[in-house]
Write a protein that holds these residues in place. Structure first.
Motif: not given
Length: 125
Positions: A13, A86-87, A90, A122, A124-125
């Protein structure tokens, strides 16, 4: 015409990615190249478009502050620069090209007759 999308990957992120879309074959200077994305379980969504002749761009208001699109005519390549990811960004990102795209249908999938294979992004957070 063949379109080859690349540049996807796994990013945290807040990170950035630049996607590339290379066109080969019977390309045209009058073409418009666009990026769409499709997240799992969701409909395909318009992200950005650029007209190779003149460089006019279209990006949804919700994405303008983070995404930008550019092109290199000499390389028949369009780029999608994505910042502050941001997630929810994705998705599989697809590039598409069309020779009869006008302002009113730039965000419509049906305006584009040529599609690349997609590249996975993708976040990721």
């Amino acid at each position: 015409v063949q379109l080859q999308a690349s540049g996807g990957g796994l990013v945290q992120t807040g990170g950035s990615l630049r996607l590339s879309c290379v066109a080969s074959g019977r390309t045209s200077f009058s073409w418009t190249v666009a990026w769409f994305r499709q997240a799992p379980g969701k409909e395909r969504e318009f992200v950005a478009a650029i007209k190779f002749n003149g460089g006019h761009t279209t990006i949804p208001e919700s994405m303008k502050d983070r995404f930008s699109i550019s092109r290199d005519n000499a390389k028949n390549t369009a780029y999608l620069q994505m910042n502050s990811l941001r997630p929810e960004d994705t998705a599989v990102y697809y590039c598409a090209a069309g020779s009869s795209v006008i302002q009113s249908n730039r965000a419509s999938q049906t305006a584009y007759g040529n599609w690349g294979q997609g590249t996975q992004v993708t976040v990721s957070s």
